[in-house]
Scaffold this motif. Structure first.
Motif, PDB file in Angstrom:
ATOM      1  N   ARG A  21      -0.742   4.477  -1.450  1.00 46.96           N
ATOM      2  CA  ARG A  21      -2.121   4.299  -1.001  1.00 46.96           C
ATOM      3  C   ARG A  21      -2.185   4.405   0.509  1.00 46.96           C
ATOM      4  O   ARG A  21      -1.242   4.123   1.222  1.00 46.96           O
ATOM      5  CB  ARG A  21      -2.651   2.937  -1.465  1.00 46.96           C
ATOM      6  CG  ARG A  21      -2.842   2.901  -2.967  1.00 46.96           C
ATOM      7  CD  ARG A  21      -3.406   1.606  -3.503  1.00 46.96           C
ATOM      8  NE  ARG A  21      -4.103   0.778  -2.554  1.00 46.96           N
ATOM      9  CZ  ARG A  21      -4.034  -0.547  -2.568  1.00 46.96           C
ATOM     10  NH1 ARG A  21      -3.302  -1.185  -3.452  1.00 46.96           N
ATOM     11  NH2 ARG A  21      -4.712  -1.253  -1.691  1.00 46.96           N
ATOM     12  N   GLU A  59       2.554   1.859  -3.296  1.00 48.20           N
ATOM     13  CA  GLU A  59       1.613   2.330  -4.318  1.00 48.20           C
ATOM     14  C   GLU A  59       1.032   3.703  -3.968  1.00 48.20           C
ATOM     15  O   GLU A  59       0.086   4.150  -4.610  1.00 48.20           O
ATOM     16  CB  GLU A  59       0.475   1.309  -4.461  1.00 48.20           C
ATOM     17  CG  GLU A  59       0.959  -0.044  -4.944  1.00 48.20           C
ATOM     18  CD  GLU A  59      -0.080  -1.152  -4.748  1.00 48.20           C
ATOM     19  OE1 GLU A  59      -1.185  -0.881  -4.218  1.00 48.20           O
ATOM     20  OE2 GLU A  59       0.237  -2.293  -5.113  1.00 48.20           O
ATOM     21  N   ARG A 100       0.832  -1.204   0.000  1.00 48.54           N
ATOM     22  CA  ARG A 100       0.000   0.000   0.000  1.00 48.54           C
ATOM     23  C   ARG A 100       0.867   1.255   0.000  1.00 48.54           C
ATOM     24  O   ARG A 100       0.605   2.215  -0.715  1.00 48.54           O
ATOM     25  CB  ARG A 100      -0.955   0.002   1.186  1.00 48.54           C
ATOM     26  CG  ARG A 100      -2.041  -1.056   1.081  1.00 48.54           C
ATOM     27  CD  ARG A 100      -3.018  -0.959   2.221  1.00 48.54           C
ATOM     28  NE  ARG A 100      -3.932   0.151   2.049  1.00 48.54           N
ATOM     29  CZ  ARG A 100      -5.008   0.145   1.268  1.00 48.54           C
ATOM     30  NH1 ARG A 100      -5.301  -0.926   0.570  1.00 48.54           N
ATOM     31  NH2 ARG A 100      -5.790   1.197   1.188  1.00 48.54           N
TER      32      ARG A 100
END
Length: 180
Positions: free
Chosen positions: A59, A57, A54
Protein backbone atom coordinates in the motif's frame (compact mmCIF):
# COMPACT_ATOMS: atom_id res chain seq x y z
CA UNK A 1 27.65 -6.27 -3.40
CA UNK A 2 24.32 -7.82 -4.29
CA UNK A 3 21.36 -6.32 -2.48
CA UNK A 4 17.89 -7.67 -2.07
CA UNK A 5 15.66 -4.68 -2.72
CA UNK A 6 12.22 -5.25 -1.28
CA UNK A 7 9.40 -3.58 0.62
CA UNK A 8 9.65 -3.39 4.39
CA UNK A 9 7.73 -6.10 6.24
CA UNK A 10 5.29 -5.28 9.02
CA UNK A 11 7.38 -6.91 11.73
CA UNK A 12 10.44 -4.87 10.72
CA UNK A 13 9.15 -1.54 12.02
CA UNK A 14 11.96 -1.18 14.56
CA UNK A 15 14.58 -1.62 11.84
CA UNK A 16 12.72 0.92 9.70
CA UNK A 17 12.80 3.38 12.59
CA UNK A 18 16.54 2.80 13.09
CA UNK A 19 17.29 3.38 9.39
CA UNK A 20 15.22 6.57 9.22
CA UNK A 21 16.90 7.92 12.35
CA UNK A 22 20.32 7.05 10.89
CA UNK A 23 19.34 9.04 7.80
CA UNK A 24 18.33 12.04 9.88
CA UNK A 25 21.55 11.84 11.93
CA UNK A 26 23.68 11.85 8.76
CA UNK A 27 25.60 15.10 8.12
CA UNK A 28 23.78 15.57 4.78
CA UNK A 29 20.37 15.40 6.48
CA UNK A 30 20.09 19.20 6.66
CA UNK A 31 19.86 19.35 2.84
CA UNK A 32 18.30 15.96 2.18
CA UNK A 33 15.30 15.77 4.51
CA UNK A 34 12.53 18.06 5.67
CA UNK A 35 12.05 16.44 9.08
CA UNK A 36 14.37 16.78 12.05
CA UNK A 37 15.94 13.93 13.97
CA UNK A 38 14.32 15.19 17.18
CA UNK A 39 10.82 15.28 15.68
CA UNK A 40 11.05 11.81 14.16
CA UNK A 41 12.73 10.25 17.21
CA UNK A 42 9.68 11.31 19.23
CA UNK A 43 7.20 9.44 17.01
CA UNK A 44 5.40 6.71 18.96
CA UNK A 45 5.85 3.07 17.97
CA UNK A 46 2.45 2.91 16.27
CA UNK A 47 3.62 5.39 13.60
CA UNK A 48 6.45 3.02 12.63
CA UNK A 49 4.18 -0.01 12.84
CA UNK A 50 1.70 1.60 10.43
CA UNK A 51 4.44 2.63 8.00
CA UNK A 52 5.92 -0.85 7.93
CA UNK A 53 2.50 -2.51 7.62
CA UNK A 54 1.54 -0.34 4.63
CA UNK A 55 4.65 -1.41 2.75
CA UNK A 56 4.14 -5.05 3.68
CA UNK A 57 0.61 -4.83 2.26
CA UNK A 58 1.87 -3.15 -0.97
CA UNK A 59 0.00 0.00 0.00
CA UNK A 60 0.97 3.57 -0.66
CA UNK A 61 3.32 5.00 0.55
CA UNK A 62 5.68 2.12 0.04
CA UNK A 63 9.14 1.89 1.59
CA UNK A 64 11.77 -0.14 -0.22
CA UNK A 65 14.95 -1.15 1.57
CA UNK A 66 18.21 -2.56 0.28
CA UNK A 67 19.23 -5.60 2.28
CA UNK A 68 22.84 -6.78 2.05
CA UNK A 69 23.73 -10.49 2.06
CA UNK A 70 24.57 -10.22 5.78
CA UNK A 71 21.02 -8.97 6.51
CA UNK A 72 22.00 -5.36 7.17
CA UNK A 73 20.00 -2.57 5.59
CA UNK A 74 22.07 -0.26 3.43
CA UNK A 75 19.43 2.22 2.36
CA UNK A 76 15.83 3.06 1.60
CA UNK A 77 13.49 4.98 -0.68
CA UNK A 78 9.84 5.87 -0.16
CA UNK A 79 7.41 6.27 -3.05
CA UNK A 80 3.81 7.38 -2.98
CA UNK A 81 1.14 8.24 -5.54
CA UNK A 82 -0.46 11.65 -5.30
CA UNK A 83 -3.33 13.37 -7.05
CA UNK A 84 -2.81 16.70 -5.34
CA UNK A 85 -0.89 19.04 -7.58
CA UNK A 86 -1.94 17.40 -10.86
CA UNK A 87 -3.38 20.75 -11.95
CA UNK A 88 0.20 22.06 -11.96
CA UNK A 89 0.64 19.94 -15.10
CA UNK A 90 -2.74 20.93 -16.59
CA UNK A 91 -4.14 17.44 -16.25
CA UNK A 92 -5.82 15.21 -13.74
CA UNK A 93 -3.37 12.33 -13.92
CA UNK A 94 -1.76 11.20 -10.70
CA UNK A 95 1.98 11.20 -10.26
CA UNK A 96 4.37 9.32 -8.04
CA UNK A 97 6.52 11.21 -5.59
CA UNK A 98 9.85 9.82 -4.40
CA UNK A 99 10.86 10.94 -0.91
CA UNK A 100 13.02 9.66 1.92
CA UNK A 101 15.98 8.59 -0.23
CA UNK A 102 18.88 7.42 1.93
CA UNK A 103 21.94 5.24 1.49
CA UNK A 104 24.29 4.70 4.43
CA UNK A 105 27.67 6.40 3.89
CA UNK A 106 29.55 3.09 3.70
CA UNK A 107 27.17 1.88 0.95
CA UNK A 108 27.34 4.99 -1.24
CA UNK A 109 28.83 4.39 -4.66
CA UNK A 110 27.89 0.69 -4.64
CA UNK A 111 24.88 0.96 -6.96
CA UNK A 112 22.36 0.55 -4.15
CA UNK A 113 20.68 3.91 -4.84
CA UNK A 114 20.13 2.86 -8.47
CA UNK A 115 18.60 -0.44 -7.35
CA UNK A 116 16.29 1.32 -4.89
CA UNK A 117 15.16 3.77 -7.57
CA UNK A 118 14.60 0.96 -10.06
CA UNK A 119 12.27 -0.75 -7.58
CA UNK A 120 10.38 2.47 -6.82
CA UNK A 121 9.97 3.35 -10.51
CA UNK A 122 8.87 -0.19 -11.40
CA UNK A 123 6.31 -0.13 -8.59
CA UNK A 124 4.93 3.23 -9.72
CA UNK A 125 4.71 2.22 -13.40
CA UNK A 126 3.14 -1.16 -12.61
CA UNK A 127 0.18 0.16 -10.61
CA UNK A 128 -3.07 -0.68 -12.42
CA UNK A 129 -5.02 2.13 -10.73
CA UNK A 130 -4.38 4.93 -10.73
CA UNK A 131 -2.09 4.86 -13.76
CA UNK A 132 1.03 6.91 -13.13
CA UNK A 133 2.73 8.68 -16.04
CA UNK A 134 5.24 10.82 -14.18
CA UNK A 135 7.44 10.55 -11.11
CA UNK A 136 8.76 13.59 -9.36
CA UNK A 137 11.10 14.49 -6.56
CA UNK A 138 12.64 17.60 -5.06
CA UNK A 139 16.38 18.09 -4.58
CA UNK A 140 18.16 20.75 -2.53
CA UNK A 141 20.36 23.13 -4.51
CA UNK A 142 23.41 22.09 -2.46
CA UNK A 143 22.86 18.35 -2.88
CA UNK A 144 25.09 17.89 -5.93
CA UNK A 145 25.61 14.17 -5.40
CA UNK A 146 21.86 13.52 -5.42
CA UNK A 147 21.34 15.84 -8.38
CA UNK A 148 23.93 13.92 -10.43
CA UNK A 149 22.35 10.59 -9.48
CA UNK A 150 18.84 11.73 -10.41
CA UNK A 151 20.02 13.08 -13.76
CA UNK A 152 21.80 9.79 -14.50
CA UNK A 153 18.53 7.97 -13.81
CA UNK A 154 16.69 10.06 -16.40
CA UNK A 155 15.11 12.69 -14.16
CA UNK A 156 15.13 16.20 -15.62
CA UNK A 157 14.71 19.56 -13.95
CA UNK A 158 11.37 21.19 -14.65
CA UNK A 159 12.45 24.72 -13.80
CA UNK A 160 10.07 24.78 -10.85
CA UNK A 161 11.58 25.61 -7.49
CA UNK A 162 10.43 26.08 -3.95
CA UNK A 163 12.00 27.36 -0.78
CA UNK A 164 13.48 24.73 1.49
CA UNK A 165 10.86 24.26 4.24
CA UNK A 166 13.64 24.44 6.85
CA UNK A 167 15.49 27.43 5.37
CA UNK A 168 13.61 29.92 3.21
CA UNK A 169 16.90 31.26 1.80
CA UNK A 170 17.69 27.89 0.20
CA UNK A 171 16.06 26.45 -2.92
CA UNK A 172 14.83 22.99 -3.87
CA UNK A 173 14.48 22.02 -7.53
CA UNK A 174 11.74 19.80 -8.92
CA UNK A 175 12.83 16.94 -11.16
CA UNK A 176 10.61 14.53 -13.10
CA UNK A 177 10.82 11.24 -14.91
CA UNK A 178 8.18 10.82 -17.62
CA UNK A 179 6.83 7.41 -18.49
CA UNK A 180 8.00 6.25 -21.89
Amino acid sequence: MGYLVRPVKADEWQRLRELRLAALADPVARIAFNESFEKVAAYPDDVWQRRAARSDEDRDPLTFIGEAPDGSWGGMVVVRVELEGAEEWDDEEPWAHIVGVYVRPEQRGTGLARELFAAAVEWAWSRPEPVVRRIRLWVHEENERALMLYRSLGFVETGRTMADPKDETAIEHEMVLERA
